[in-house]
Design a protein around this motif. Sequence first.
Motif, PDB file in Angstrom:
ATOM      1  N   LEU A  91      -3.123  -1.762  -9.648  1.00 19.02           N
ATOM      2  CA  LEU A  91      -3.338  -0.874  -8.500  1.00 19.02           C
ATOM      3  C   LEU A  91      -4.509   0.066  -8.760  1.00 19.02           C
ATOM      4  N   ILE A  92      -4.588   0.554  -9.994  1.00 19.95           N
ATOM      5  CA  ILE A  92      -5.685   1.451 -10.359  1.00 19.95           C
ATOM      6  C   ILE A  92      -7.005   0.681 -10.336  1.00 19.95           C
ATOM      7  N   PHE A  93      -7.000  -0.521 -10.903  1.00 20.16           N
ATOM      8  CA  PHE A  93      -8.212  -1.334 -10.966  1.00 20.16           C
ATOM      9  C   PHE A  93      -8.772  -1.595  -9.568  1.00 20.16           C
TER      10      PHE A  93
ATOM     11  N   THR B 278      -4.707   2.803  -5.089  1.00 24.94           N
ATOM     12  CA  THR B 278      -3.976   4.074  -5.256  1.00 24.94           C
ATOM     13  C   THR B 278      -4.502   5.167  -4.330  1.00 24.94           C
ATOM     14  N   ARG B 279      -5.726   5.018  -3.826  1.00 23.18           N
ATOM     15  CA  ARG B 279      -6.251   6.049  -2.920  1.00 23.18           C
ATOM     16  C   ARG B 279      -5.487   6.068  -1.592  1.00 23.18           C
ATOM     17  N   TYR B 280      -4.820   4.961  -1.250  1.00 19.95           N
ATOM     18  CA  TYR B 280      -4.101   4.872   0.020  1.00 19.95           C
ATOM     19  C   TYR B 280      -2.617   5.194  -0.113  1.00 19.95           C
ATOM     20  N   LEU B 281      -2.148   5.420  -1.327  1.00 19.31           N
ATOM     21  CA  LEU B 281      -0.700   5.533  -1.567  1.00 19.31           C
ATOM     22  C   LEU B 281      -0.365   6.807  -2.324  1.00 19.31           C
TER      23      LEU B 281
ATOM     24  N   LEU C 278       2.281  -1.083   0.191  1.00 16.89           N
ATOM     25  CA  LEU C 278       1.374  -1.735  -0.761  1.00 16.89           C
ATOM     26  C   LEU C 278       0.516  -2.821  -0.101  1.00 16.89           C
ATOM     27  N   PRO C 279       1.106  -3.811   0.604  1.00 16.77           N
ATOM     28  CA  PRO C 279       0.246  -4.821   1.226  1.00 16.77           C
ATOM     29  C   PRO C 279      -0.719  -4.223   2.243  1.00 16.77           C
TER      30      PRO C 279
END
Length: 442
Positions: free
Chosen positions: A90-92, A96-99, A233-234
Amino acid sequence: MDEEYDVVILGTGLTECILSGVLSVQGKKVLHMDRNSYYGAEATSMTPLDQLYQKFGEEKAPETMGRGRDWNVDIIPKFLMADGKLVQMLIFTDVTRYLEFKVCEGSYVLQGSKVHKVPASETEALSSGLMGMFEKRRFRKFLIFTNEFDENNPSSWQGVDPRSTPMSAVYQKFGLDANTQDFVGHAMCLYRTDDYLLKPCGEAIKKVKLYASSLSRYGKSPYLYPLYGLGELPQGFARLSAIYGGTYMLHKPVEKVEAKDGAVFVTSEGETVKAKQVIGDPSYFTDRVEKKGVLVRAICILNHPIPGTNDSASCQFILPQKQIGRRHDIYICSVSSAHNVAPKGKWLAFISTTAETANPQGELEAAFAKLGPIEKKFVYTQDVFHPKADLPADNIFVTKSYDATTHFETTSEDIMRVYKEVTGKDFDFSACKRTIEDTIEG
């Protein structure tokens, strides 16, 4: 539709979405399609609540359940290990900017008839009822050993060979009793059965280290969960895909997938696109998968936290197989309004395990008994499919079904497997420059 892509991905489940995001970030031209009209496939979140009731053949939710839009109910609920591979992915991909994530408040395990908190600190370990005083000393020595264990430094092995010494021998070396072995294997390593005891100990030691490093991140538990449920997530990956030039298409039934002349052709509603490679979930490739078992799951709505969990707003609760006379563990994960997935005063408890009999619902009775009064429950089964071992090398790659665990480590392993098959190389976690800390609440 454009006629040619590097990769066409079929199904917007979490596994497929992460592969889509990773490959898009790496410059691949990706087309992502789903026959459904919503993101997530099996890994979707149901909202409003009426949608969940209708899925199980009921007209609508009663008014006592509160406002329907306050619910986001996962069909396949799972937590993320704070230091696990999925978080690194997720970091890669920068999703994570959306969650926003929140730490799960605790991890619990059944021992005998009692519910015990899995210790989250040395202080908690000293006061834990999971083991007696002398056993705690032995357990502490075992944890120090695993913490200092380095697979590349034989001087840290203390006579244990990670490639040949079985895990049962490691437990014997530290004098750990059967209950402690059960707790380590199932509540820390998160194994579903005891098969690991006879296998080389290297993998199990890595799992203990992962649990400890995830726990050390935030202190309450090693688990994270996104606000508004896993369905976020999706959707985060759909946003990411747009930034990197990927194309998402929902409500696109797939009539045909054919490999020929070194390429793969996908036909949908009379249009055909050409791809160098195609990835899809098992439902798109029924002739390429084999059934590996059946899962039984339950979604339970409560008006109280799970008894014995310190009134936790969220928790993981494992019933190890030996404690309840089974061959597979039963997993319970609970979330509430703290994660914006239910109205205030309501909790969701999700139960999952591998079915062992012709009466799957009956197999969950031990878990139902631990939940206290249940306002409403939905019980369902899901077949587990894996790609066949002897598939042709024709650039069509199939993901696995989700398993019974309530964490994403096995899913992460499948993502890494498919990534390597598609690209020919291991996923490079050194590319993970960002950290997830700024997305964590409490």
